[in-house]
Design a protein around this motif. Structure first.
Motif, short mmCIF file in Angstrom:
data_model
loop_
_atom_site.label_atom_id
_atom_site.label_comp_id
_atom_site.label_asym_id
_atom_site.label_seq_id
_atom_site.Cartn_x
_atom_site.Cartn_y
_atom_site.Cartn_z
N PRO A 131 25.11 32.73 47.28
CA PRO A 131 25.28 32.83 45.96
C PRO A 131 26.07 34.24 45.37
O PRO A 131 26.71 34.30 44.42
N CYS A 132 25.75 35.16 45.95
CA CYS A 132 26.26 36.47 45.92
C CYS A 132 27.87 36.53 46.21
O CYS A 132 28.58 37.34 45.65
N ASN A 133 28.46 35.48 46.90
CA ASN A 133 29.65 35.63 47.19
C ASN A 133 30.21 34.14 46.56
O ASN A 133 31.54 33.87 46.90
N ALA A 134 29.33 33.44 45.68
CA ALA A 134 30.15 32.17 45.08
C ALA A 134 31.57 32.38 44.17
O ALA A 134 31.87 31.33 43.85
N HIS A 135 31.74 33.54 43.80
CA HIS A 135 32.88 33.78 42.92
C HIS A 135 34.14 34.31 43.74
O HIS A 135 34.91 34.59 43.18
N LEU A 136 33.92 34.39 45.16
CA LEU A 136 34.96 35.05 45.83
C LEU A 136 36.40 33.92 45.65
O LEU A 136 37.44 34.55 46.17
N ASN A 137 36.33 32.77 45.72
CA ASN A 137 37.41 31.75 45.46
C ASN A 137 38.56 32.42 44.42
O ASN A 137 39.38 32.46 44.40
N ASP A 138 37.85 32.62 43.18
CA ASP A 138 38.50 33.03 42.32
C ASP A 138 39.36 34.45 42.43
O ASP A 138 40.47 34.67 42.24
N LEU A 139 38.45 35.32 43.12
CA LEU A 139 39.18 36.72 43.46
C LEU A 139 40.17 36.47 44.65
O LEU A 139 41.02 37.49 44.42
N ALA A 140 39.98 35.51 45.43
CA ALA A 140 40.92 35.32 46.42
C ALA A 140 42.34 34.98 45.98
O ALA A 140 43.30 35.48 46.50
N GLN A 141 42.28 34.29 44.78
CA GLN A 141 43.53 33.98 44.06
C GLN A 141 44.12 35.34 43.62
O GLN A 141 45.59 35.45 43.78
N ARG A 142 43.52 36.42 43.34
CA ARG A 142 44.34 37.51 43.02
C ARG A 142 44.71 38.17 44.23
O ARG A 142 45.77 38.93 44.28
N VAL A 143 44.00 38.31 45.19
CA VAL A 143 44.53 38.70 46.51
C VAL A 143 45.92 38.31 47.08
O VAL A 143 46.76 38.92 47.43
#
Ligand code: FES
Length: 580
Positions: free
Chosen positions: A59-71
């Protein structure tokens, strides 16, 4: 700083897959084109693997997909080709028997994902505790240009107007329920207030510590560690990280250029200043072992011993990561270390600049969060490394999380043979224990449990809690959550399951803890200790197959980082034979 950027343009390793007109090149490129990628994206530009530990069960990383788009945006902007690659994700809150058992498995899997595929550089997208060290270990072993971006901490939790820290208040509330000071219904209500946004634990627990370690090592852009997960600046950080990795590949700026002995010294001192997790000890030792830096447990004591803990965050202090960010975050701490002569200022960072260049102009915006040194939580932060006949290879204790009156203590051992034995006995009113005793937990080290679980901060017996006592000396070969606190001796080495002296402690033995003199002593005659050790037999429940077997057979002691023996060292990223 002696780094000299490589010449650009030059042929990158990804061209061994995508370059030219051979049948194999067409095979590799052609299949990639089913994703709608134009031909010119394979023209020799850096191919960047976005190694993403996203998982709905982390759960602590469940938002990383969104952040990956920024990367991705950042990589495209800088002229690279981003490829998002899901990798093994180790959730601290959910993985059984403990996420730590899988740190090395994740590191091994990610290392091979980096080496075996067309990547010239990598963005390590991490957050929850073990995801950060596992990917750093992989990057160190391949030595491909790599940069960390973390998911960021959760917003502050609040329960009835008071700050609630991830983990820290879970331990506090559960002890209060046991002591009859909090109802089960209130505990349930508090649950909803603890984790109120995406992100990792908001205390200076292991996730925040390891994000800080990545930044102090120079492996993340300056300021990365503290930005809350939901703050728009977290997205900016992700985008800038994407831009930066492309230039790192062009310059051939590798983990071995950044993670030098000087960088590890900076990280250890930073851990003292932030009141960071004891887990950082095993992780940094393991990462150093991968990159070939000679780092020892004794370095932790020698380098961190006189570093004042100036970050006023739970579990040692009172604030949370959100306030740390508003105060200026880790760059302020690094600047303070530099001013105190405790920073290797010339250490190179992934930004291509020195650490000092990155932090010298930052400002502390809140002196109650990042304290002046004279108001430090303790003048002697860092990690105390204890030695003695009970821990010949060392044990660790976090002084800033311990009770001052227990740092020198002699007490009668109450022994729990393993975690099940502890659970069976601890609530028994007939257990012969009081607050002067020393609680001893065995068989929870790297081979024990198995996997070195975070059970070292075992809860106190209810009959002691009811007296209003909140701390006792506890000793084990386990780890402790970075969000936890107490006079807790951890990582005792060699561990009980490997036949260390901890294995032969008996009820009623006297134990002496002397933190100022770094001593942990089992007060029985030497001959008696030798006889008990000669009689010792290993626990019978050794794993017979699968990864558990591999882990048990090859895991090293906590004193050297608990890596698998055959994974230590840097193997580089040579391009293997084509598969066709
Ligand atoms: Fe994931 Fe704490 S449980 S960061």
């Amino acid at each position: 700083m002696t780094f000299k950027p490589a010449k650009w343009p030059r042929k990158l390793r990804s061209q061994k897959w995508f370059g030219g007109t051979s049948r194999d090149a067409i095979y590799h490129r052609g299949w990639m084109k089913n994703q709608g990628l134009p031909h010119d994206l394979f023209d020799g530009r850096p191919v960047i693997g976005i190694l993403n530990t996203w998982s709905e069960l982390t759960p602590c990383n469940a938002h990383l997909n969104d952040l990956a788009q920024r990367v991705k945006h950042g990589i495209y902007e800088a002229g690279g080709l981003p490829v998002e690659v899901p990798v093994f994700s180790t959730s601290e809150s959910g993985f059984r028997p403990t996420a730590m058992m899988f740190r090395n498995l994740a590191a091994m899997a990610v290392e091979e994902a980096m080496r075996g595929q067309p990547m010239d550089g990598c963005v390590l997208m991490v957050g929850c505790d073990k995801t950060t060290p596992s990917l750093l270990m992989a990057a160190a072993s391949t030595d491909l240009p790599s940069i960390v971006v973390t998911g960021g901490p959760m917003l502050n939790g609040y329960f009835r107007g008071e700050r609630v820290g991830s983990g820290t208040h879970l331990w506090k509330f559960s002890e209060a329920v046991k002591a009859g000071e909090m109802t089960a219904a209130d505990f349930l209500e508090a649950e909803a207030s603890m984790s109120r946004s995406p992100g990792s634990c908001n205390t200076m627990g292991t996730a925040s510590t390891m994000a800080s370690m990545a930044e102090a090592l120079g492996m993340a852009l300056s300021g990365n560690a503290a930005i809350p997960a939901v703050d728009s600046r977290r997205r900016v950080m992700a985008q800038l990280t994407g831009r930066r990795i492309v230039q790192m590949v062009k310059d051939d700026l590798k983990p071995s250029d950044v993670m030098t002995r000087a960088a590890f010294e900076n990280a250890i001192r930073t851990n003292g200043a932030i009141g960071g997790s004891t887990n950082a000890v095993v992780h940094l030792l393991a990462i150093a072992g991968r990159v070939g830096v000679d780092l020892t447990l004794d370095d932790w004591d020698a380098l961190g011993r006189d570093v004042a803990t100036i970050v006023n965050l739970m579990p040692s202090g009172k604030y949370l990561m959100e306030e740390f960010f508003y105060a200026g975050g880790l760059p302020v701490v690094l600047k303070r270390l530099g001013e105190a002569g405790l920073l290797n200022k010339d250490a190179l960072t992934v930004a291509g600049e020195t650490m000092w260049d990155q932090v010298k102009d930052v400002v502390n915006h809140n002196e109650d969060v990042i304290l002046p040194v004279e108001k430090a939580l303790t003048q002697h932060g860092g990690i105390a490394v204890l030695k003695g006949n009970l821990a010949p290879k060392g044990a660790v204790l976090k002084p800033s999380a311990a009770s001052a009156h227990l740092l020198t203590h002699r007490g009668r051992a109450v022994v729990f043979e393993d975690i099940d034995d502890y659970k069976r006995k601890i609530n028994d009113e007939a257990l012969d224990i009081d607050e002067t005793c020393v609680m001893v937990l065995k068989n929870c080290g790297p081979k024990g449990y198995p996997g070195m679980a975070e059970v070292g901060n075992m809860g106190l017996p209810p009959k002691v809690l009811r007296k209003g006592i909140t701390d006792m000396v506890r000793i084990s070969d386990a780890r402790m959550s970075g969000t936890a606190y107490g006079t807790v001796v951890l990582h005792t080495s060699p561990e009980a399951a490997a036949g260390g002296p901890l294995a032969v402690v008996r009820d009623g033995d006297m134990i002496e803890l002397d933190v100022p003199n770094r001593r942990l002593h089992l007060d029985i005659p030497e001959a008696e200790l030798a006889a008990r050790l000669a009689d010792w037999t290993p626990p019978p429940d050794k794993p017979a197959s699968g990864y558990a077997w591999l882990h048990h057979a090859h895991v090293e002691g906590a004193d050297t980082g608990a890596d698998l023996d055959f994974l230590k060292g840097c193997r580089g990223a040579p391009v293997g034979r084509d598969s066709h």
